[in-house]
Enzyme design. Structure first.
Site, PDB file in Angstrom:
ATOM      1  NE  ARG A   1      35.926   4.260  62.419  1.00  0.00           N
ATOM      2  CZ  ARG A   1      35.638   4.729  63.640  1.00  0.00           C
ATOM      3  NH1 ARG A   1      36.424   5.618  64.204  1.00  0.00           N
ATOM      4  NH2 ARG A   1      34.571   4.311  64.282  1.00  0.00           N
ATOM      5  CE1 TYR A   2      41.118   5.864  59.103  1.00  0.00           C
ATOM      6  CE2 TYR A   2      41.504   4.939  61.277  1.00  0.00           C
ATOM      7  CZ  TYR A   2      41.201   6.022  60.472  1.00  0.00           C
ATOM      8  OH  TYR A   2      40.974   7.247  61.038  1.00  0.00           O
TER       9      TYR A   2
ATOM     10  NE  ARG B   1      45.748   3.320  60.455  1.00  0.00           N
ATOM     11  CZ  ARG B   1      45.360   3.846  59.308  1.00  0.00           C
ATOM     12  NH1 ARG B   1      45.299   3.116  58.215  1.00  0.00           N
ATOM     13  NH2 ARG B   1      45.022   5.121  59.232  1.00  0.00           N
TER      14      ARG B   1
ATOM     15  CB  CYS C   1      42.148   4.292  83.208  1.00  0.00           C
ATOM     16  SG  CYS C   1      41.456   4.035  81.575  1.00  0.00           S
TER      17      CYS C   1
ATOM     18  CB  CYS D   1      41.159  11.407  81.229  1.00  0.00           C
ATOM     19  SG  CYS D   1      42.708  10.497  81.273  1.00  0.00           S
TER      20      CYS D   1
ATOM     21  CB  CYS E   1      37.854   9.469  78.910  1.00  0.00           C
ATOM     22  SG  CYS E   1      38.042   7.907  78.025  1.00  0.00           S
TER      23      CYS E   1
ATOM     24  NE  ARG F   1      37.940   3.746  72.377  1.00  0.00           N
ATOM     25  CZ  ARG F   1      39.238   3.694  72.140  1.00  0.00           C
ATOM     26  NH1 ARG F   1      40.081   3.435  73.112  1.00  0.00           N
ATOM     27  NH2 ARG F   1      39.689   3.878  70.920  1.00  0.00           N
TER      28      ARG F   1
ATOM     29  CG  ASP G   1      36.423  12.556  69.609  1.00  0.00           C
ATOM     30  OD1 ASP G   1      36.794  13.116  68.556  1.00  0.00           O
ATOM     31  OD2 ASP G   1      37.007  11.564  70.094  1.00  0.00           O
TER      32      ASP G   1
ATOM     33  CG  ASP H   1      38.723  10.107  65.414  1.00  0.00           C
ATOM     34  OD1 ASP H   1      38.310   9.657  64.330  1.00  0.00           O
ATOM     35  OD2 ASP H   1      39.415   9.436  66.216  1.00  0.00           O
TER      36      ASP H   1
ATOM     37  CE  LYS I   1      43.159   8.601  65.146  1.00  0.00           C
ATOM     38  NZ  LYS I   1      42.630   7.248  64.843  1.00  0.00           N
TER      39      LYS I   1
HETATM   40  C1  LIG Z   1      43.058   6.210  65.420  1.00  0.00           C
HETATM   41  C2  LIG Z   1      42.621   4.909  64.984  1.00  0.00           C
HETATM   42  C3  LIG Z   1      43.504   4.054  64.316  1.00  0.00           C
HETATM   43  C4  LIG Z   1      44.945   4.418  64.031  1.00  0.00           C
HETATM   44  O1  LIG Z   1      45.073   5.499  63.199  1.00  0.00           O
HETATM   45  P1  LIG Z   1      46.545   6.010  62.813  1.00  0.00           P
HETATM   46  O2  LIG Z   1      46.279   7.229  62.004  1.00  0.00           O
HETATM   47  O3  LIG Z   1      47.185   4.907  62.043  1.00  0.00           O
HETATM   48  O4  LIG Z   1      47.274   6.278  64.084  1.00  0.00           O
HETATM   49  C5  LIG Z   1      43.023   2.837  63.913  1.00  0.00           C
HETATM   50  N1  LIG Z   1      41.760   2.459  64.130  1.00  0.00           N
HETATM   51  C6  LIG Z   1      40.886   3.266  64.779  1.00  0.00           C
HETATM   52  C7  LIG Z   1      39.503   2.794  64.981  1.00  0.00           C
HETATM   53  C8  LIG Z   1      41.297   4.513  65.220  1.00  0.00           C
HETATM   54  O5  LIG Z   1      40.438   5.295  65.881  1.00  0.00           O
HETATM   55  S1  SF4 Z   2      41.725   8.975  78.053  1.00  0.00           S
HETATM   56 FE1  SF4 Z   2      40.173   7.484  78.765  1.00  0.00          FE
HETATM   57  S2  SF4 Z   2      41.004   5.490  78.228  1.00  0.00           S
HETATM   58 FE2  SF4 Z   2      42.705   6.955  78.156  1.00  0.00          FE
HETATM   59  S3  SF4 Z   2      43.647   6.878  80.176  1.00  0.00           S
HETATM   60 FE3  SF4 Z   2      42.167   8.540  80.210  1.00  0.00          FE
HETATM   61  S4  SF4 Z   2      40.293   7.595  80.982  1.00  0.00           S
HETATM   62 FE4  SF4 Z   2      41.615   5.935  80.348  1.00  0.00          FE
END
Ligand SMILES: *Cc1c(COP(=O)(O)O)cnc(C)c1O
Ligand code: SF4
Length: 452
Positions: free
Chosen positions: A140-141, A144, A153, A157, A160, A162, A321, A358, A365
């Protein structure tokens, strides 16, 4: 309901719900309601992370054995079918009240409200699936990328983000996929920071995790490796010397963990963090703002202070989210801003995370803060501090002498500050100014001019 621990047990088999016919030696009364944690804790199995993994609460009957009051919630089977259930015995043992007012209970025990739906919610609100050049790799960025290496997991959670991935199947990255990821990263040397995520990467066997880390480390353009994990919170027994001896080979390695409530700060989690920090791994924490769990300024303050004591730096506080199944945890955005307002000035900056949204549609973010900029002019920016004091900050080269001065501390307006006619508006009744006034009173009127 607990299995006898077997150190040779293969954790890969742990998606099989534990058999209820094999009981732990320490669990004397088989079939009894809530297990006696005191006994379990004394038993040799308790500190074995593989025992914790294979004795997770995984199905409704195990859940009801712990929490008989859930019997009436007939829709729970549907919830669990949609969003899998897992709670480590360790994390379950942190529950103090058997209802949703308990922060550990709320985060780990499924509830019917997970099936609520609204138009604005989706499975993948951050559109991660659309930013994946290789399945599992979110780019995305510019510099990174985030790599999902497992869907497992130890504890799922309920909040979560995801939920579409975590626990639906418990699998990890295949060698073929890892090779594709490696090829992409080699072809994109602008990516210098890879976040290893999931699921929870530390649920993987050490050698399987090492394969991923060594592959990433072999790519010359990858400078920083980060791991996002909730293991120190839900399965601190996993942080063994064997694990940290492996991890320390792949520096610079950072870990972000996920504490949400002071009740999660235990001697076990403190020891896990200490082991990671002692292996030279800088630790950060990413919390999620959760209604009824940590959306209280004083509770959040306690969490931040506790984390810094454990050498964990609060990094992000996430607004919930717009993900399906999490709506009941969502707070108004104003609650996060209120918490940030409360923390600033009261806590060291070291203990204050950045509050972020986010953004939907994969916007990334976005930090959100209370307003500290009150006004701007070409010559001055008017700022306020946490107490409500207003000050102007002159731009470079600004010469206040050229501006008619009605007096340094005459009754002034924000406009006077913005135009440089006055330099501060000070609230009269804060503790700090009362203290200053007392010093001035004792030192005589000459000091008034100097100090104000
Ligand atoms: C959060 C995130 C990152 C890392 O973001 P930082 O601000 O550097 O911690 C990188 N890629 C994705 C897709 C993210 O959601
Ligand atoms: S937030 Fe989601 S991915 Fe992270 S530990 Fe909890 S269940 Fe697993």
């Amino acid at each position: 309901m607990f299995k006898v621990c077997d150190l040779t047990e293969n954790v890969e088999q742990s998606d099989e719900p534990p058999s209820s016919t094999v009981s732990c030696r320490a669990d004397a009364e088989e079939g009894s309601a809530a297990p006696e944690y005191g006994h379990l804790r004394k038993n040799g199995c308790w500190n074995d992370w593989k025992w914790q993994m294979s004795n997770r609460i995984r199905n409704l009957s195990q859940l009801l054995a712990f929490f008989p009051t859930l019997k009436n919630e007939i829709e729970l089977p549907n919830v669990i079918k949609k969003y899998p259930l897992a709670i480590t015995p360790y994390y379950a043992s942190l529950i103090r009240r058997l209802d949703r007012t308990d922060p550990i209970f709320a985060q780990s025990v499924p509830q019917i409200r997970e099936l609520e739906n609204l138009d604005c919610l989706s499975e993948d609100p951050l559109e991660e699936n659309e930013d994946m050049p290789v399945p599992g790799l979110v780019h995305r960025y510019p510099d990174r990328a985030l790599l999902i290496i497992t869907t497992t997991c130890s504890t799922y959670c309920r909040h979560c983000t995801r939920k579409r991935v975590a626990g639906t199947r418990e699998t990890s990255i295949s060698p073929r996929r890892l090779a594709q990821v490696s090829a992409y990263l080699n072809a994109h040397p602008e990516i210098s920071d890879v976040i290893v995520s999931g699921g929870d990467p530390l649920t993987m066997p050490t050698d399987a995790l090492e394969k991923v880390l060594s592959t990433l480390r072999s790519i010359p353009s990858v400078e920083i490796i980060r791991i996002g994990t909730r293991t120190p919170v839900v399965l601190p027994q996993r942080i063994t010397d064997e694990l940290t001896d492996m991890l320390r080979k792949y520096h610079p390695l950072w870990i972000n963990t996920h504490f949400n409530h002071p009740n999660e700060l235990t001697p076990e989690s403190a020891q896990a963090c200490a082991r990671l920090a002692n292996a030279g791994i800088p630790l950060g924490n990413q919390s999620v703002l959760l209604r009824g769990v940590n959306d209280n300024p004083a509770v959040f303050e306690q969490l931040c202070r506790g984390l810094v004591r454990m050498r964990v730096r609060p990094y992000y506080l996430f607004q919930c989210d717009l993900v399906k199944g999490v709506e009941h945890f969502r707070t108004p955005l104003s609650r996060g801003i209120e918490i940030m307002e409360y923390l600033r000035g009261r806590l060291s900056g070291l203990a204050i995370p950045t509050f972020v949204v986010d953004a939907p549609h994969g916007g990334g973010k976005i930090p959100v803060l209370p307003n500290y900029i009150v006004s701007v002019s070409p010559t001055h920016t008017v700022l306020r501090n946490f107490e409500g004091m207003l000050v102007n900050y002159p731009e470079p080269g600004t010469n206040n002498a050229a501006i008619p001065q009605p007096g340094k501390h005459s009754l002034s307006s924000v406009w006077d500050l913005a135009t440089g006619r006055s330099s501060a508006i000070v609230p009269g009744n804060t503790k700090r100014y009362q203290r200053r006034k007392n010093i001035v009173k004792n030192e005589g009127p000459a000091a008034v001019q100097e100090k104000f």
